[in-house]
Design a protein around this motif. Structure first.
Motif, PDB file in Angstrom:
ATOM      1  N   LEU A  32       0.821  -1.203   0.000  1.00 26.22           N
ATOM      2  CA  LEU A  32       0.000   0.000   0.000  1.00 26.22           C
ATOM      3  C   LEU A  32       0.862   1.263   0.000  1.00 26.22           C
ATOM      4  CD1 LEU A  32      -2.890   1.070   0.035  1.00 26.22           C
ATOM      5  CD2 LEU A  32      -2.835   0.958   2.528  1.00 26.22           C
ATOM      6  N   CYS A  33       1.932   1.249   0.743  1.00 23.26           N
ATOM      7  CA  CYS A  33       2.791   2.435   0.816  1.00 23.26           C
ATOM      8  C   CYS A  33       3.558   2.682  -0.489  1.00 23.26           C
ATOM      9  CB  CYS A  33       3.753   2.343   1.995  1.00 23.26           C
ATOM     10  SG  CYS A  33       4.955   1.007   1.870  1.00 23.26           S
ATOM     11  N   ASP A  34       3.572   1.706  -1.387  1.00 20.83           N
ATOM     12  CA  ASP A  34       4.266   1.858  -2.673  1.00 20.83           C
ATOM     13  C   ASP A  34       3.334   2.304  -3.804  1.00 20.83           C
ATOM     14  OD1 ASP A  34       6.683   1.079  -1.533  1.00 20.83           O
ATOM     15  OD2 ASP A  34       6.325  -1.039  -1.975  1.00 20.83           O
ATOM     16  N   LEU A  35       2.047   2.428  -3.519  1.00 19.45           N
ATOM     17  CA  LEU A  35       1.114   2.870  -4.551  1.00 19.45           C
ATOM     18  C   LEU A  35       1.282   4.364  -4.798  1.00 19.45           C
ATOM     19  CD1 LEU A  35      -2.163   1.056  -3.412  1.00 19.45           C
ATOM     20  CD2 LEU A  35      -0.483   0.276  -5.089  1.00 19.45           C
ATOM     21  N   ASP A  36       1.119   4.770  -6.049  1.00 22.30           N
ATOM     22  CA  ASP A  36       1.170   6.200  -6.336  1.00 22.30           C
ATOM     23  C   ASP A  36      -0.220   6.804  -6.151  1.00 22.30           C
ATOM     24  OD1 ASP A  36      -0.357   5.852  -8.748  1.00 22.30           O
ATOM     25  OD2 ASP A  36       1.472   5.565  -9.918  1.00 22.30           O
ATOM     26  N   ALA A  37      -0.304   8.108  -6.271  1.00 27.14           N
ATOM     27  CA  ALA A  37      -1.559   8.816  -6.013  1.00 27.14           C
ATOM     28  C   ALA A  37      -2.682   8.339  -6.935  1.00 27.14           C
ATOM     29  CB  ALA A  37      -1.360  10.324  -6.158  1.00 27.14           C
ATOM     30  N   ASN A  38      -2.379   8.071  -8.190  1.00 29.63           N
ATOM     31  CA  ASN A  38      -3.407   7.603  -9.133  1.00 29.63           C
ATOM     32  C   ASN A  38      -3.947   6.240  -8.733  1.00 29.63           C
ATOM     33  OD1 ASN A  38      -3.308   9.875 -10.781  1.00 29.63           O
ATOM     34  ND2 ASN A  38      -1.676   9.023 -12.037  1.00 29.63           N
ATOM     35  N   GLU A  39      -3.072   5.355  -8.279  1.00 29.16           N
ATOM     36  CA  GLU A  39      -3.513   4.025  -7.873  1.00 29.16           C
ATOM     37  C   GLU A  39      -4.372   4.081  -6.609  1.00 29.16           C
ATOM     38  OE1 GLU A  39       0.222   1.430  -9.646  1.00 29.16           O
ATOM     39  OE2 GLU A  39       0.461   2.503  -7.733  1.00 29.16           O
ATOM     40  N   VAL A  40      -3.985   4.912  -5.660  1.00 31.61           N
ATOM     41  CA  VAL A  40      -4.777   5.066  -4.438  1.00 31.61           C
ATOM     42  C   VAL A  40      -6.142   5.670  -4.776  1.00 31.61           C
ATOM     43  CG1 VAL A  40      -4.923   6.255  -2.211  1.00 31.61           C
ATOM     44  CG2 VAL A  40      -2.767   5.220  -2.928  1.00 31.61           C
ATOM     45  N   THR A  41      -6.148   6.672  -5.629  1.00 26.77           N
ATOM     46  CA  THR A  41      -7.413   7.287  -6.049  1.00 26.77           C
ATOM     47  C   THR A  41      -8.297   6.265  -6.750  1.00 26.77           C
ATOM     48  OG1 THR A  41      -6.339   9.432  -6.255  1.00 26.77           O
ATOM     49  CG2 THR A  41      -8.407   9.145  -7.454  1.00 26.77           C
ATOM     50  N   PHE A  42      -7.707   5.434  -7.582  1.00 31.09           N
ATOM     51  CA  PHE A  42      -8.438   4.375  -8.275  1.00 31.09           C
ATOM     52  C   PHE A  42      -9.078   3.415  -7.269  1.00 31.09           C
ATOM     53  CE2 PHE A  42      -7.958   0.056 -10.369  1.00 31.09           C
ATOM     54  CZ  PHE A  42      -9.096   0.147 -11.133  1.00 31.09           C
ATOM     55  N   LEU A  43      -8.320   2.976  -6.272  1.00 34.01           N
ATOM     56  CA  LEU A  43      -8.852   2.058  -5.271  1.00 34.01           C
ATOM     57  C   LEU A  43      -9.981   2.696  -4.459  1.00 34.01           C
ATOM     58  CD1 LEU A  43      -5.629   0.330  -3.890  1.00 34.01           C
ATOM     59  CD2 LEU A  43      -7.356  -0.637  -5.422  1.00 34.01           C
ATOM     60  N   ILE A  44      -9.781   3.920  -4.043  1.00 30.33           N
ATOM     61  CA  ILE A  44     -10.812   4.613  -3.276  1.00 30.33           C
ATOM     62  C   ILE A  44     -12.078   4.769  -4.114  1.00 30.33           C
ATOM     63  CG2 ILE A  44     -11.464   6.821  -2.204  1.00 30.33           C
ATOM     64  CD1 ILE A  44      -8.480   7.029  -1.311  1.00 30.33           C
ATOM     65  N   GLY A  45     -11.919   5.137  -5.362  1.00 32.35           N
ATOM     66  CA  GLY A  45     -13.069   5.274  -6.258  1.00 32.35           C
ATOM     67  C   GLY A  45     -13.812   3.968  -6.433  1.00 32.35           C
ATOM     68  N   GLU A  46     -13.082   2.874  -6.576  1.00 31.08           N
ATOM     69  CA  GLU A  46     -13.714   1.566  -6.725  1.00 31.08           C
ATOM     70  C   GLU A  46     -14.522   1.201  -5.478  1.00 31.08           C
ATOM     71  OE1 GLU A  46     -13.760  -0.727  -9.503  1.00 31.08           O
ATOM     72  OE2 GLU A  46     -13.309   1.257 -10.285  1.00 31.08           O
ATOM     73  N   VAL A  47     -13.961   1.488  -4.314  1.00 34.12           N
ATOM     74  CA  VAL A  47     -14.663   1.188  -3.063  1.00 34.12           C
ATOM     75  C   VAL A  47     -15.924   2.039  -2.936  1.00 34.12           C
ATOM     76  CG1 VAL A  47     -14.516   1.347  -0.541  1.00 34.12           C
ATOM     77  CG2 VAL A  47     -12.623   0.338  -1.842  1.00 34.12           C
ATOM     78  N   LEU A  48     -15.805   3.340  -3.160  1.00 37.77           N
ATOM     79  CA  LEU A  48     -16.955   4.228  -3.006  1.00 37.77           C
ATOM     80  C   LEU A  48     -18.044   3.932  -4.026  1.00 37.77           C
ATOM     81  CD1 LEU A  48     -15.160   7.603  -2.228  1.00 37.77           C
ATOM     82  CD2 LEU A  48     -16.306   6.065  -0.621  1.00 37.77           C
ATOM     83  N   GLU A  49     -17.652   3.768  -5.279  1.00 38.69           N
ATOM     84  CA  GLU A  49     -18.647   3.462  -6.317  1.00 38.69           C
ATOM     85  C   GLU A  49     -19.281   2.100  -6.084  1.00 38.69           C
ATOM     86  OE1 GLU A  49     -17.221   3.951 -10.334  1.00 38.69           O
ATOM     87  OE2 GLU A  49     -16.172   5.793  -9.792  1.00 38.69           O
ATOM     88  N   GLY A  50     -18.457   1.136  -5.710  1.00 35.91           N
ATOM     89  CA  GLY A  50     -18.969  -0.211  -5.463  1.00 35.91           C
ATOM     90  C   GLY A  50     -19.923  -0.262  -4.292  1.00 35.91           C
ATOM     91  N   TYR A  51     -19.591   0.450  -3.216  1.00 36.41           N
ATOM     92  CA  TYR A  51     -20.456   0.468  -2.034  1.00 36.41           C
ATOM     93  C   TYR A  51     -21.804   1.120  -2.365  1.00 36.41           C
ATOM     94  CZ  TYR A  51     -21.927   1.019   2.811  1.00 36.41           C
ATOM     95  OH  TYR A  51     -22.623   0.958   3.990  1.00 36.41           O
ATOM     96  N   ALA A  53     -23.211   1.335  -5.295  1.00 34.83           N
ATOM     97  CA  ALA A  53     -23.945   0.448  -6.205  1.00 34.83           C
ATOM     98  C   ALA A  53     -24.545  -0.726  -5.451  1.00 34.83           C
ATOM     99  CB  ALA A  53     -23.011  -0.052  -7.308  1.00 34.83           C
ATOM    100  N   GLU A  54     -23.798  -1.301  -4.533  1.00 28.94           N
ATOM    101  CA  GLU A  54     -24.312  -2.423  -3.747  1.00 28.94           C
ATOM    102  C   GLU A  54     -25.470  -2.000  -2.855  1.00 28.94           C
ATOM    103  OE1 GLU A  54     -23.631  -5.798  -3.648  1.00 28.94           O
ATOM    104  OE2 GLU A  54     -22.553  -5.360  -5.500  1.00 28.94           O
ATOM    105  N   MET A  55     -25.340  -0.862  -2.198  1.00 26.52           N
ATOM    106  CA  MET A  55     -26.424  -0.383  -1.337  1.00 26.52           C
ATOM    107  C   MET A  55     -27.679  -0.085  -2.166  1.00 26.52           C
ATOM    108  SD  MET A  55     -25.550  -0.646   1.804  1.00 26.52           S
ATOM    109  CE  MET A  55     -26.677   0.389   2.737  1.00 26.52           C
ATOM    110  N   SER A  56     -27.511   0.463  -3.360  1.00 30.69           N
ATOM    111  CA  SER A  56     -28.664   0.712  -4.239  1.00 30.69           C
ATOM    112  C   SER A  56     -29.315  -0.595  -4.661  1.00 30.69           C
ATOM    113  CB  SER A  56     -28.225   1.482  -5.484  1.00 30.69           C
ATOM    114  OG  SER A  56     -27.863   2.784  -5.149  1.00 30.69           O
ATOM    115  N   ARG A  57     -28.493  -1.576  -4.999  1.00 33.20           N
ATOM    116  CA  ARG A  57     -29.016  -2.885  -5.397  1.00 33.20           C
ATOM    117  C   ARG A  57     -29.799  -3.515  -4.248  1.00 33.20           C
ATOM    118  NH1 ARG A  57     -27.926  -7.779  -4.399  1.00 33.20           N
ATOM    119  NH2 ARG A  57     -26.005  -7.359  -3.270  1.00 33.20           N
ATOM    120  N   ILE A  58     -29.259  -3.426  -3.049  1.00 27.93           N
ATOM    121  CA  ILE A  58     -29.923  -3.990  -1.876  1.00 27.93           C
ATOM    122  C   ILE A  58     -31.241  -3.264  -1.614  1.00 27.93           C
ATOM    123  CG2 ILE A  58     -29.741  -4.230   0.636  1.00 27.93           C
ATOM    124  CD1 ILE A  58     -26.667  -4.683   0.116  1.00 27.93           C
TER     125      ILE A  58
END
Length: 66
Positions: A32-51, A53-58
């Motif tokens: 995790l400490c070796d990820l660059d800013a774009n990779e961290v932003t990508f992961l955060i975006g995936e978590v937020l968008e996924g959450y 989407a899942e809550m809407s589906r539920i």
């Protein structure tokens, strides 16, 4: 998170699959400490968008309580 609902637990489980796919793209060998800013932003975006989407589906599949 304290006091999560069952729906939130289910949504988080769904997000794990999406997060795993994102990590496949980045590479599991990176710490995790070796990820660059774009990779961290990508992961955060995936978590937020996924959450969201899942809550809407539920919510769409839930019964109306009246």
């Amino acid at each position: 998170m304290q006091g999560m609902t069952e729906e939130e637990h289910v949504a988080i489980a769904g997000v794990m699959k999406r997060l795993g796919a994102a990590m496949d793209e980045i590479g599991w060998d990176k710490r995790l400490c070796d990820l660059d800013a774009n990779e961290v932003t990508f992961l955060i975006g995936e978590v937020l968008e996924g959450y969201g989407a899942e809550m809407s589906r539920i919510a769409k599949s839930a019964e109306v309580p009246f």
